[in-house]
Design an enzyme around this catalytic site. Structure first.
Site, PDB file in Angstrom:
ATOM      1  N   ASN A 108     -10.648  -2.400  -6.285  1.00 44.97           N
ATOM      2  CA  ASN A 108      -9.799  -1.536  -7.109  1.00 44.97           C
ATOM      3  C   ASN A 108     -10.383  -1.265  -8.498  1.00 44.97           C
ATOM      4  OD1 ASN A 108      -6.624  -2.795  -5.780  1.00 44.97           O
ATOM      5  ND2 ASN A 108      -7.822  -1.013  -5.168  1.00 44.97           N
ATOM      6  N   ASP A 116       0.821  -1.211   0.000  1.00 43.66           N
ATOM      7  CA  ASP A 116       0.000   0.000   0.000  1.00 43.66           C
ATOM      8  C   ASP A 116       0.857   1.264   0.000  1.00 43.66           C
ATOM      9  OD1 ASP A 116      -2.330   1.479   0.057  1.00 43.66           O
ATOM     10  OD2 ASP A 116      -2.514   1.419   2.235  1.00 43.66           O
ATOM     11  N   SER A 149      -8.346  -4.736   4.763  1.00 43.50           N
ATOM     12  CA  SER A 149      -8.878  -4.423   3.432  1.00 43.50           C
ATOM     13  C   SER A 149      -9.307  -5.661   2.628  1.00 43.50           C
ATOM     14  CB  SER A 149      -7.870  -3.601   2.629  1.00 43.50           C
ATOM     15  OG  SER A 149      -7.586  -2.407   3.291  1.00 43.50           O
ATOM     16  N   GLY A 160       0.114   5.488  -4.374  1.00 41.97           N
ATOM     17  CA  GLY A 160      -0.490   6.763  -4.764  1.00 41.97           C
ATOM     18  C   GLY A 160       0.090   7.920  -3.961  1.00 41.97           C
ATOM     19  N   TRP A 208       2.919   7.975  -2.360  1.00 41.54           N
ATOM     20  CA  TRP A 208       4.346   8.107  -2.687  1.00 41.54           C
ATOM     21  C   TRP A 208       4.508   9.029  -3.899  1.00 41.54           C
ATOM     22  CZ3 TRP A 208       7.590   7.057  -6.832  1.00 41.54           C
ATOM     23  CH2 TRP A 208       8.945   6.915  -6.545  1.00 41.54           C
ATOM     24  N   THR A 231     -10.875  -6.599  -5.543  1.00 43.56           N
ATOM     25  CA  THR A 231     -12.159  -6.482  -6.250  1.00 43.56           C
ATOM     26  C   THR A 231     -12.623  -5.019  -6.223  1.00 43.56           C
ATOM     27  OG1 THR A 231     -13.138  -7.265  -4.187  1.00 43.56           O
ATOM     28  CG2 THR A 231     -13.093  -8.828  -5.972  1.00 43.56           C
ATOM     29  N   GLU A 276       0.661 -13.404  12.335  1.00 38.44           N
ATOM     30  CA  GLU A 276       1.231 -12.257  13.034  1.00 38.44           C
ATOM     31  C   GLU A 276       1.109 -11.068  12.086  1.00 38.44           C
ATOM     32  OE1 GLU A 276       2.187 -12.232  16.129  1.00 38.44           O
ATOM     33  OE2 GLU A 276       1.796 -14.372  16.329  1.00 38.44           O
ATOM     34  N   ARG A 330     -11.513   2.308  -9.308  1.00 42.54           N
ATOM     35  CA  ARG A 330     -10.562   3.430  -9.493  1.00 42.54           C
ATOM     36  C   ARG A 330     -10.694   4.015 -10.897  1.00 42.54           C
ATOM     37  NH1 ARG A 330      -5.048   2.428  -6.095  1.00 42.54           N
ATOM     38  NH2 ARG A 330      -6.121   2.084  -4.126  1.00 42.54           N
TER      39      ARG A 330
HETATM   40  C1  FPP Z   1      -1.739   0.210  -3.357  1.00 40.38           C
HETATM   41  O1  FPP Z   1      -1.325   1.546  -3.384  1.00 40.38           O
HETATM   42  C2  FPP Z   1      -1.223  -0.556  -4.491  1.00 40.38           C
HETATM   43  C3  FPP Z   1      -1.987  -1.159  -5.452  1.00 40.38           C
HETATM   44  C4  FPP Z   1      -3.450  -1.075  -5.495  1.00 40.38           C
HETATM   45  C5  FPP Z   1      -1.390  -1.922  -6.561  1.00 40.38           C
HETATM   46  C6  FPP Z   1      -0.112  -2.658  -6.286  1.00 40.38           C
HETATM   47  C7  FPP Z   1       0.563  -2.825  -7.594  1.00 40.38           C
HETATM   48  C8  FPP Z   1       1.898  -2.768  -7.801  1.00 40.38           C
HETATM   49  C9  FPP Z   1       2.881  -2.649  -6.714  1.00 40.38           C
HETATM   50  C10 FPP Z   1       2.466  -2.792  -9.191  1.00 40.38           C
HETATM   51  C11 FPP Z   1       2.171  -3.956 -10.059  1.00 40.38           C
HETATM   52  C12 FPP Z   1       2.181  -5.282  -9.419  1.00 40.38           C
HETATM   53  C13 FPP Z   1       2.766  -6.411  -9.904  1.00 40.38           C
HETATM   54  C14 FPP Z   1       2.541  -7.689  -9.188  1.00 40.38           C
HETATM   55  C15 FPP Z   1       3.642  -6.413 -11.074  1.00 40.38           C
HETATM   56  P1  FPP Z   1      -2.447   2.668  -3.472  1.00 40.38           P
HETATM   57  O2  FPP Z   1      -2.612   3.019  -4.893  1.00 40.38           O
HETATM   58  O3  FPP Z   1      -3.677   2.214  -2.777  1.00 40.38           O
HETATM   59  O4  FPP Z   1      -1.757   3.842  -2.691  1.00 40.38           O
HETATM   60  P2  FPP Z   1      -2.473   4.949  -1.805  1.00 40.38           P
HETATM   61  O5  FPP Z   1      -3.103   4.222  -0.653  1.00 40.38           O
HETATM   62  O6  FPP Z   1      -1.344   5.828  -1.386  1.00 40.38           O
HETATM   63  O7  FPP Z   1      -3.470   5.631  -2.675  1.00 40.38           O
END
Ligand code: FPP
Length: 246
Positions: free
Chosen positions: A69, A21, A197, A24, A26, A67, A208, A72
């Protein structure tokens, strides 16, 4: 800073699961679009997979797309799917070289056909590998998983394949997406949020939990090691007393 060498190889978690997590936020911190965070998150995925394989963790499960996501913005969903396809394509050789077997859980049929095809190819090409099992949770939701399991079991009861008296934890396990995985031992969530989540609700019953205040694109070897060291310092009692364990 801790390194992989600091981990006690005799007390490894068998199954590590990660809620990746903070991509976004970052990106936002850097004045960039959210997709920039996801692009940089891929490097953290590579490093984490590599480090877990080096440590000889047997099962690593990554929450890559829930599910929820799907709700978005379209551009973000498309970017995530493209990243998945390009990463699978790029990493096949590395997965194979490291003896890693890829698998996936979730509503895989709901993914774009390109992603399904690439996924099926990498899963098939790594199916004989005997090292770590890397599972990607894609279009995954734990409640949906449980709902499907209940439906399947109900149909079997209706058709006299299972008697209600014989429904136990093992039967439920075999009807989950994760039927081929052991329970989670260590669940890590990055970004400082303290939530599950809708991830592996059944499977984390005795896991853990480790929450770290670092956004996923910054997650590196020493963060993983800190999580495992924390796990190794805990007493897992599974409902028993300390005395009973000794
Ligand atoms: C959560 O950050 C991250 C995700 C919903 C997607 C994770 C995907 C990757 C790391 C890249 C692709 C994956 C693979 C396996 C190649 P967020 O967008 O919810 O961040 P935020 O909470 O700051 O908005």
């Amino acid at each position: 800073m801790n390194t992989l060498k600091d981990v006690n190889a005799d007390k490894l978690p068998k199954h590590v699961a990660v809620i990746m997590d903070g991509n976004g936020r970052w990106a936002k911190q850097r004045g960039k679009l959210r997709v920039f965070g996801h692009q940089n998150g891929v490097e953290a995925v590579r490093k984490t997979v590599e480090n877990c394989a080096k440590l000889q963790i047997q099962f690593l499960t990554l929450y890559a797309f829930s599910t929820e996501n799907w709700k978005r913005p379209k551009i973000e969903v498309e970017t995530l799917m493209k990243l998945l396809v390009s990463s699978l394509r790029k990493e096949l050789k590395t997965l194979d070289k490291n003896n890693i077997k890829l698998s996936a859980i979730g509503n895989i049929n709901s993914l774009p056909s390109k992603a399904q095809k690439e996924l099926a190819e990498v899963i098939s090409k790594t199916s004989e590998n005997t090292g770590m099992t890397l599972t990607l949770a894609l279009s995954y939701g734990s409640r949906e998983e449980i709902e499907l399991a209940v439906k399947e079991i109900a149909i079997k009861v209706k058709n006299n394949i299972i008697s209600p008296d014989n429904i136990d934890e093992a039967v439920i396990n075999t009807h989950l997406y994760t039927h081929f995985l052991p329970d989670v031992d260590l669940l890590i969530r990055t970004s400082g949020e303290h939530r599950i989540s809708n991830f592996l609700l059944w499977q984390i019953a005795y896991a853990e939990l480790y929450f770290i205040d670092v956004f996923w694109p910054d997650f590196r070897e020493h963060h993983l090691v800190e999580a495992i060291l924390s796990y190794q310092n805990r007493e897992r009692r599974f409902g028993k007393t300390s005395e009973q364990l000794n």
